[in-house]
Write an enzyme that holds these catalytic residues in place. Structure first.
Site, PDB file in Angstrom:
ATOM      1  N   CYS A 274       3.725  22.227 -33.738  1.00  0.00           N
ATOM      2  CA  CYS A 274       4.187  23.616 -33.783  1.00  0.00           C
ATOM      3  C   CYS A 274       5.315  23.702 -34.781  1.00  0.00           C
ATOM      4  CB  CYS A 274       4.635  24.087 -32.402  1.00  0.00           C
ATOM      5  SG  CYS A 274       4.706  25.893 -32.302  1.00  0.00           S
TER       6      CYS A 274
ATOM      7  N   CYS B  20       7.946  26.199 -34.516  1.00  0.00           N
ATOM      8  CA  CYS B  20       9.121  26.973 -34.083  1.00  0.00           C
ATOM      9  C   CYS B  20      10.412  26.151 -34.060  1.00  0.00           C
ATOM     10  CB  CYS B  20       8.873  27.620 -32.724  1.00  0.00           C
ATOM     11  SG  CYS B  20       8.399  26.474 -31.426  1.00  0.00           S
TER      12      CYS B  20
ATOM     13  N   LYS C  19      -2.361  29.864 -23.824  1.00  0.00           N
ATOM     14  CA  LYS C  19      -0.906  29.757 -23.736  1.00  0.00           C
ATOM     15  C   LYS C  19      -0.339  31.173 -23.656  1.00  0.00           C
ATOM     16  CE  LYS C  19       3.221  28.108 -26.106  1.00  0.00           C
ATOM     17  NZ  LYS C  19       3.762  27.283 -27.183  1.00  0.00           N
TER      18      LYS C  19
ATOM     19  N   LYS D 121      -1.365  27.118 -19.906  1.00  0.00           N
ATOM     20  CA  LYS D 121       0.094  26.994 -19.874  1.00  0.00           C
ATOM     21  C   LYS D 121       0.740  28.346 -19.728  1.00  0.00           C
ATOM     22  CE  LYS D 121       3.853  25.791 -22.933  1.00  0.00           C
ATOM     23  NZ  LYS D 121       4.261  25.528 -24.274  1.00  0.00           N
TER      24      LYS D 121
HETATM   25  C1  PBG Z   1       6.426  25.394 -28.814  1.00  0.00           C
HETATM   26  C2  PBG Z   1       6.362  25.095 -27.368  1.00  0.00           C
HETATM   27  C3  PBG Z   1       6.956  25.774 -26.290  1.00  0.00           C
HETATM   28  C4  PBG Z   1       6.672  25.039 -25.156  1.00  0.00           C
HETATM   29  C5  PBG Z   1       5.900  23.965 -25.551  1.00  0.00           C
HETATM   30  N1  PBG Z   1       5.699  24.025 -26.915  1.00  0.00           N
HETATM   31  C6  PBG Z   1       7.837  26.954 -26.260  1.00  0.00           C
HETATM   32  C7  PBG Z   1       7.369  28.255 -26.718  1.00  0.00           C
HETATM   33  O1  PBG Z   1       6.180  28.493 -26.950  1.00  0.00           O
HETATM   34  O2  PBG Z   1       8.243  29.090 -26.873  1.00  0.00           O
HETATM   35  C8  PBG Z   1       7.161  25.363 -23.777  1.00  0.00           C
HETATM   36  C9  PBG Z   1       7.199  24.206 -22.846  1.00  0.00           C
HETATM   37  C10 PBG Z   1       8.036  24.411 -21.640  1.00  0.00           C
HETATM   38  O3  PBG Z   1       8.558  25.506 -21.340  1.00  0.00           O
HETATM   39  O4  PBG Z   1       8.206  23.418 -20.929  1.00  0.00           O
HETATM   40  N2  PBG Z   1       5.679  26.431 -29.264  1.00  0.00           N
END
Ligand code: PBG
Length: 344
Positions: free
Chosen positions: A139, A141, A214, A267
């Protein structure tokens, strides 16, 4: 005068008891003692089905607690390896790596650089613990100065341009030794793009675990502190899913499978057990569930207050996720669970 005919109550065909109680079926028989209950137990949690998340930072000797996630730390590679040593000695199946780079930019260069923090951490783990599986969370971010999961132009997240950087990130994680690539960005077409890029770089045998369903969830709050990945403006609702949509989640899952996903993921986990269960009824692929940061924090907070029995609540939650149909679970509780089940 009306004739009242007293009918004998119709007997259930199952209720032909000679004791006269009318109960041939007694569910409590199989609950009589622990051995009997074990014999008929339907669902089991196994540590080798769990994936433990790690947050890696640059530097040395760093082990910084994440306030909303007691027991979880941001760690430099040297410190992380000490924790990985314990994980490797347990029967936990895999770790998933999240990187916090020293600096962020608009091209997410820390995500795909050979010297990126996740690439370095992956090499360090595979060198010492070759049998422990390493999952790369692919990812952008954490590496973007604006905190979004794709390239931004004029306030919009560009899909296809983001795919190129994601593909580059996936290949560099595979080059570093990642055993599984797990894209969590939710751009359209990323599974096809990543499969093509991995195959083109001769990583035909590296599986893709797609964060397929997700959801744009408030349960990611503590993670964004841990990974320092909160979006600097807006939110993730133009790419992550609306929590209200189950049929759309099934479309996402089917689409990722068509594009070549080897494992699909739902998720968060607990508020979305219906999605896991419905997907289980339709697809044959392994299903992963991510028991996310906010789910962990709630349990930890309640346990710290003495309001719940942590061990029983965690095992009950994970049992529910497995019972719904998940084959593997990403969870911050993994190390505790391995300990409780006597395998660490
Ligand atoms: C990155 C990512 C996130 C999580 C996993 N990969 C955060 C998001 O999408 O903002 C969240 C995992 C967690 O809350 O334990 N994109």
């Amino acid at each position: 005068m009306s004739t009242v005919t007293t009918k004998t109550p119709r007997q259930s065909p199952l209720a032909q008891s000679s004791s006269g109680t009318g109960m041939a079926v007694r569910m409590r028989r199989l609950r009589a003692n622990a051995v009997m209950r074990s014999l008929v137990r339907e669902t089991h949690i196994r540590p080798e089905k769990l994936i433990y998340p790690l947050f890696v930072v640059e530097g040395k000797g760093i082990r910084k607690p994440i306030s909303a996630m007691p027991g979880i730390h941001q760690q430099s590679i040297d410190e992380m390896l000490k924790e990985v040593e314990q994980v490797a000695a347990s029967s936990i199946g895999a770790v998933i790596l999240f990187g916090i780079p020293e600096s962020k930019d608009a091209q997410a260069s820390g995500a795909w650089s050979e010297q990126g923090i996740v690439q370095k951490a992956t090499r360090a783990i595979k060198e010492r613990f070759p049998d422990l599986l390493v999952v790369g969370d692919t990812c952008l971010c954490e590496y973007m100065d604006h905190g979004h999961c794709g390239i931004i132009e004029g306030g919009r997240i560009l899909n296809d341009q983001s795919l190129e950087i994601l593909a580059r990130t996936a290949v560099s994680q595979a080059e570093a030794g990642a055993d599984i690539i797990a894209p969590s960005d939710m751009m359209d077409g990323r599974i096809a793009a990543l499969r093509q890029a991995l195959d083109g770089a001769n990583f035909t045998d590296v599986p893709l675990m797609a964060y397929s369903a997700k959801f744009a969830s408030a349960f990611y709050g503590p993670f964004r502190e841990a990974a320092q990945s909160a979006p600097q403006f807006g939110d993730r609702t133009t790419y992550q899913m609306d929590p209200a949509n189950a049929r759309e989640a099934l479309r996402e899952i089917e689409l990722d499978i068509e594009e070549g996903a080897d494992i699909v993921m739902v998720k968060p986990a607990l508020p979305y057990l219906d999605i896991i269960s419905r997907a289980r009824g339709i697809i044959k692929h392994p299903i992963a569930a991510y028991n996310v940061s906010g789910e962990y924090s709630m349990v930890k907070a309640a346990a710290a207050n003495g309001w719940i029995d942590e061990r029983r609540v965690v095992l009950e939650c994970l049992t529910g996720i497995v019972r719904a149909g998940a084959d593997l679970i990403i969870t911050y509780h993994a190390r505790d669970v391995a300990k409780w089940l006597g395998q660490a």
